[in-house]
Design an enzyme around this catalytic site. Structure first.
Site, PDB file in Angstrom:
ATOM      1  N   ARG A  20       4.310  -3.138  21.938  1.00 35.46           N
ATOM      2  CA  ARG A  20       3.565  -2.640  23.098  1.00 35.46           C
ATOM      3  C   ARG A  20       3.884  -3.520  24.310  1.00 35.46           C
ATOM      4  NH1 ARG A  20      -2.434  -2.919  21.101  1.00 35.46           N
ATOM      5  NH2 ARG A  20      -1.590  -4.832  20.180  1.00 35.46           N
ATOM      6  N   GLU A  33     -12.298   3.299  23.511  1.00 38.42           N
ATOM      7  CA  GLU A  33     -12.263   1.884  23.888  1.00 38.42           C
ATOM      8  C   GLU A  33     -11.641   1.708  25.268  1.00 38.42           C
ATOM      9  OE1 GLU A  33      -9.989   0.137  20.752  1.00 38.42           O
ATOM     10  OE2 GLU A  33      -8.061   0.747  21.572  1.00 38.42           O
ATOM     11  N   ASP A  48      -2.595  -4.431  26.485  1.00 35.57           N
ATOM     12  CA  ASP A  48      -3.943  -4.477  27.078  1.00 35.57           C
ATOM     13  C   ASP A  48      -3.933  -5.126  28.455  1.00 35.57           C
ATOM     14  OD1 ASP A  48      -4.650  -3.551  24.536  1.00 35.57           O
ATOM     15  OD2 ASP A  48      -5.163  -5.563  23.839  1.00 35.57           O
ATOM     16  N   HIS A 100      -4.909   1.730  27.098  1.00 32.80           N
ATOM     17  CA  HIS A 100      -5.591   0.474  27.441  1.00 32.80           C
ATOM     18  C   HIS A 100      -5.144  -0.023  28.804  1.00 32.80           C
ATOM     19  CE1 HIS A 100      -8.272  -2.759  25.915  1.00 32.80           C
ATOM     20  NE2 HIS A 100      -7.924  -3.167  27.132  1.00 32.80           N
TER      21      HIS A 100
END
Length: 660
Positions: free
Chosen positions: A302, A208, A40, A273
């Protein structure tokens, strides 16, 4: 390669410095992903440094580096840890933004947090105390709270008005996660009813991470779809024309298909993201996002990656395909000076530490380094004896240093994290101080004056094998300077007739042999040259017979070589760096002062001096938004002059002893 022909010399004019072009070549440190082990990501470039934040779970931290490559090794700086147990757990998805307030510019970090129960996630914002993305921060507000699950909120500006976009349940009418919008009245407050923004996505469960990207005449809202644990997590996009109201749903255009998706051939899964940031010279858009190397359903693994955004002819952004972790990329345009500009030097930045190498009075190769964590200087000895001055450059997290031995051999020292300093002999044939660069293919190059005055060249392949050849011609005196210009190699040196000689090599050059041309200035070059590549220009500086600094630069845009004089009254050899778009030259003055000559876009060359002078030729480095100049002081110790933006420098002794 656009070869500079000698016929151009007749057209060389005494003209002011050209404006820096808008599309620079890639002369900075290459990098590879990942930049961070977190997910993120959000990124911004401000005041000479990149600032990156990712999801950490219990806090918000920022990594800052003057180069994109340096983000991979710099330490985290924790900027917020909330004592309130109702919102200090499951801290996700920070997003960094700067807004100008009546009290001055402030930084805002929007993030998601809960009390440990996922359903209780809400959006929050913290505000900086001043104009520094690294804080300190204080809690500002819960934002856009409708009494239900809300995550991934961040603002965008359209038609001069601020809006807040976030992700919540229901698609406005029941069902999986949906995007919502609401107008903002300040960076921490919203007003009016929320609007549910329908968004396609190739799967049903998630919408999102909405993030705005300004394009020609339109705003693009890029968002993530599918479950982030899946390999098919991906980016989709909606857009709205300038002048249209974002709260009117019919004004939005849905763009078909994903704009960034898994790339199995490159081993990249679940890219999404994301955030966007501008290059240091404000000419490029870049995307930062997370991805995985496995197609297994998992939230683990990630990592943060970055790559450039290009623009299609229809005005839409093109994110390309996610690149493999093994792919070497040129950094963003204007990536601040690191180790390859102007090439190998005695001082460089590595992992946010400032490093300097020099010869001690006993001839030993001595290493000083300043650590920003505890703000102390350390010193050790790498070996020797050596003659002249060493040079070095970082390669990723490694550090490589080269020097001439008293019997004329080229010696190579290197250090990697977790190991000790190692060294090897690259062979005889060096009569002066070495110079060099690292090229994008991983080769380490070293150049130096040979005993017969020719240009000697050594290079090491990524497998460690060392090779050597001679770049003929030149009748070199003094020490050359070398730097990379994209995939080209350029070396400048002073000829025995005090002219400026230029060697160049590029892939595909005839017979694989370097070229040599004459940049003129016969009788004018009275020092070792210094220089760098910037944009589509190549810059070289040297001291003339009257002690002033002369500047020659070649512009590949109009194919012209130009000359101007920057003034000054200096001795020895100057040292030039590029810091963002600013060009600076440092040298010892005839009066013992340390001179700085500066050019900034849109201005003329200015000069200022530090009253306490250097007793050896200085070298300079850019660290974050600071400029540091290092040389031997009057007492023989290594001195760091921290140059102030308004002029003048604050000297600090780093201790030890440097050979005169």
């Amino acid at each position: 390669m656009k070869r500079l022909m000698s016929r151009l010399l007749a057209a060389a004019l005494l003209l002011p410095l050209l404006a820096v072009p808008a599309q620079p070549a890639t002369a900075s440190t290459p990098f590879r992903n990942p930049l961070n082990p977190g997910a993120d990501p959000t990124m911004t470039y401000f005041n000479g440094a990149y600032h990156l934040a990712t999801t950490l779970g219990d806090r918000i931290g920022i990594w800052s580096s003057p180069t994109l490559a340096g983000l991979a090794t710099v330490p985290e700086r924790t900027v917020w840890r909330d004592p309130d147990p109702s919102r200090n757990k499951q801290v996700w998805a920070p997003s960094i933004h700067r807004f100008v307030r009546p009290e001055g510019p402030r930084w805002y970090i929007y993030y998601t947090a809960s009390d440990g129960v996922d359903a209780n996630h809400r959006n929050y914002v913290i505000e900086s105390e001043g104009d520094d993305p690294r804080g300190p921060y204080h809690f500002k507000a819960r934002i856009a709270d409708d009494g239900e699950y809300a995550i991934d909120g961040e603002p965008f500006v359209h038609n001069g008005t601020m809006y807040f976009a976030w992700s919540g349940p229901g698609r406005g009418m029941g069902g999986p996660q949906q995007l919502y919008l609401r107008r903002m009245t300040s960076p921490w407050t919203t007003t009016g009813n929320r609007v549910a923004l329908p968004a396609d996505g190739g799967c049903h469960e998630v919408r999102e991470g909405p993030t705005g990207l300004r394009g020609p005449g339109r705003l693009f809202l890029v968002y993530s779809t599918c479950d982030t644990g899946k390999p098919d997590y991906q980016l989709w996009m909606k857009s709205i024309a300038d002048g249209a109201d974002p709260l009117v749903l019919s004004n939005w255009r849905q763009h078909p298909g994903p704009v960034l998706a898994r790339n199995d051939a490159a081993g990249v899964f679940g890219p999404g993201h994301n955030g966007f940031f501008r290059s240091p010279d404000d000419t490029q858009d870049w995307i930062v996002y997370h991805g995985k190397t496995t197609s297994v359903y998992t939230y683990e693994g990630r990592t943060t990656r970055a790559q450039p955004v290009t623009w299609n002819s229809d005005g839409t952004p093109n994110f390309g395909r996610p690149l493999a972790l093994s792919a070497t990329q040129a950094p963003p345009s204007g990536d601040p000076w690191a180790s390859q500009e102007p090439g190998a030097t005695r001082s460089y930045v590595s992992a946010e530490q400032r490093h300097h190498f020099d010869r001690a009075p006993d001839g030993m190769l001595t290493h000083w380094w300043w650590d920003p964590v505890d703000r102390t200087v350390r010193r050790d000895v790498w070996g020797g004896p050596i003659a002249g001055r060493p040079v070095g450059y970082p390669v990723g997290a490694e550090q490589h240093v080269f020097a001439r031995t008293p019997d004329g051999r080229l010696r190579h020292w290197w250090w990697a994290p977790g190991g000790s300093v190692r060294q090897e002999d690259w062979g005889p044939g060096l009569a002066g101080d070495p110079t060099g660069m690292v090229t994008a293919n991983g080769q380490k190059h070293v150049f130096g004056r040979a005993p017969d005055g020719r240009l000697a060249h050594w290079w090491a392949e990524p497998d460690g094998s060392v090779h050597r050849d001679t770049w003929t011609g030149g009748d070199v005196v003094g020490n050359p300077v070398a730097y990379a210009f994209g995939d080209e190699q350029h070396v400048f040196a002073r000829g025995s007739d005090n002219s400026l000689r230029h060697w160049f090599w590029f892939p595909g050059i005839a017979n694989n042999l370097p070229g040599l041309d004459d940049w003129g200035a016969v009788g004018r070059v009275h020092s070792d040259p210094t220089g760098f590549a910037f944009g589509d220009q190549q810059h070289v500086f040297y001291r003339t017979a009257d002690g002033s600094v002369e500047h020659r630069f070649f512009d590949h845009g109009d194919w012209a070589l130009r000359t101007d004089n920057w003034g000054g009254a200096v001795v020895g050899s100057p040292f030039a760096i590029r810091q963002g778009q600013t060009q600076q030259v440092f040298a010892r003055g005839t009066d013992g002062a340390l001179w700085r000559l500066v050019w900034r876009p849109g201005g003329s060359v200015t000069a200022d001096r530090a009253t306490a002078g250097a007793t050896t030729d200085p070298v300079a480095l850019a660290w974050r938004d600071e400029t540091h100049v290092l040389a031997r002081g009057a007492d023989g110790t290594l001195v760091d002059w921290h140059w102030q933006p308004a002029g003048g420098a604050a000297p600090t002794s780093w201790g030890g002893q440097v050979a005169p």
